[in-house]
Design an enzyme around this catalytic site. Structure first.
Site, PDB file in Angstrom:
ATOM      1  N   GLY A  12      77.557 -50.464  61.875  1.00  0.00           N
ATOM      2  CA  GLY A  12      76.546 -50.500  60.809  1.00  0.00           C
ATOM      3  C   GLY A  12      77.118 -50.069  59.471  1.00  0.00           C
ATOM      4  O   GLY A  12      76.429 -49.449  58.657  1.00  0.00           O
ATOM      5  N   TYR A 147      60.607 -48.215  66.673  1.00  0.00           N
ATOM      6  CA  TYR A 147      61.776 -47.458  66.207  1.00  0.00           C
ATOM      7  C   TYR A 147      61.767 -46.052  66.814  1.00  0.00           C
ATOM      8  O   TYR A 147      62.767 -45.584  67.354  1.00  0.00           O
ATOM      9  CB  TYR A 147      61.731 -47.397  64.674  1.00  0.00           C
ATOM     10  CG  TYR A 147      62.814 -46.583  64.021  1.00  0.00           C
ATOM     11  CD1 TYR A 147      64.151 -46.966  64.119  1.00  0.00           C
ATOM     12  CD2 TYR A 147      62.506 -45.447  63.278  1.00  0.00           C
ATOM     13  CE1 TYR A 147      65.143 -46.222  63.495  1.00  0.00           C
ATOM     14  CE2 TYR A 147      63.486 -44.706  62.653  1.00  0.00           C
ATOM     15  CZ  TYR A 147      64.804 -45.099  62.764  1.00  0.00           C
ATOM     16  OH  TYR A 147      65.783 -44.371  62.148  1.00  0.00           O
TER      17      TYR A 147
END
Ligand code: SER
Length: 320
Positions: A12, A147
């Site tokens: 990421g 999430y």
């Protein structure tokens, strides 16, 4: 004794935190010792110019394993994640990246006996039944977002791998992170970054949560220092592994606008709450981070005023 970390993969690395973490780690451990892993999005020019970059999607086990083999990686900072806002629009994608991707990282660490895995969690692990103020380390974890579900499950899975397989995996529950280098993508706390960009560019901002919405926040230099300090903490001092509460400051959207107005008095803010208001309302307002302070010496440096001064200086230099 903890084994030394010599070759680090940051997944990421085109994201909000990853893009700055790579540079700080390169400064600390050397440019060639830190590999910037990215999915489709290209990382910033300074990452490309300063060291190795590799296409590495954590949901692709072969790609992850071959990257680890190619560079002889011993440590992974797993910063690849789908955040809370996008996660509500694409819950299955959030599960795939945040759970299946993280599981691949853990399996890779177990099979290849890696030295350390860092995997951030979030205040999104909490939910409406959690005490909202000075939220304790040990408390109710019943999030309402996908999430949050993946963050709680990730904490538990990481702790399981630590105890069962002796994989040294650690993580902090980040609050909203404010930074000037790369904008966040798809989170609920994104307004606290966007307001600075819009204040500088247009002197106007339409905020997607109410003015009285209070959330815990942190400035990027503290967020990076926290994660790296935890990675380097002696293992035998830790009683927690993947779920450290971490705090720095808490303020309302209105407080933040007032602080920015000390530098940009013309700033006009309107409030038009959208679906992210309910997410914000399900999260704590302030966090008790005494376990991080006691177990590995956490102490943040920035408050709302020193952060705002620095954000405005940095963004003005770039945007104006
Ligand atoms: N900043 C994240 C989000 O808003 C919280 O971890 O989704």
């Amino acid at each position: 004794m903890s084994r030394p970390m010599k070759k680090i993969l940051v997944t990421g690395s085109a994201g909000q935190i990853g893009s700055e973490l790579v540079m700080v780690l390169r400064e600390k451990y050397g440019n060639d010792s830190v590999i910037a892993g990215t999915n489709r999005t290209s990382p910033s020019q300074r990452i490309v110019d300063s060291g190795p970059v590799e296409v590495c999607n954590i949901t692709n086990k072969e790609q992850l394993y071959s990257t680890v083999d190619k560079y002889d990686i011993d440590t992974i900072y797993n910063m690849a994640a789908i955040l809370s806002g996008v996660g509500e629009q694409k819950p299955l994608l959030a599960w795939d990246v945040n759970m299946n991707g993280f599981h691949n990282v853990l399996e890779c660490a177990r099979e290849k006996e890696l030295v350390r895995i860092m995997n951030p969690s979030s205040i999104a692990a909490f939910g409406p039944e959690t005490p909202r103020n000075n939220t304790p380390q040990e408390t109710v974890l019943k999030p309402r977002t996908m999430y949050g579900v993946t963050k709680v499950a990730g904490e538990l899975l990481g702790d399981y791998y630590f105890r069962k397989f002796d994989v040294d995996v650690r993580g902090v529950r980040y609050p909203g992170i404010i930074s000037s280098e790369t904008p966040p993508g798809g989170g609920t706390t994104d307004y606290a970054v966007a307001i600075y960009y819009e204040a500088i560019r247009n002197k106007k901002y339409e905020c997607f949560v109410r003015e009285d919405t209070v959330l815990p926040m942190m400035y990027m230099p503290d967020a990076l220092k926290g994660l790296i300090d935890l990675a380097e903490a002696p293992k035998d001092k830790l009683k927690h592994y993947c779920d450290f509460n971490l705090a720095s400051m808490s303020f309302s959207a209105g407080d933040l606008a007032d602080e920015i107005r000390k530098h940009i008095p013309e700033l006009e803010v309107t409030y038009k709450p959208d679906f992210r208001q309910a997410i914000a309302d399900s999260w704590p307002q302030s966090i008790d981070d005494s376990s991080s302070r006691e177990e590995w010496g956490w102490a943040p440096s920035y408050d709302i005023s020193s952060m705002t001064k620095d954000m405005i200086e940095k963004l003005s230099a770039r945007l104006l």
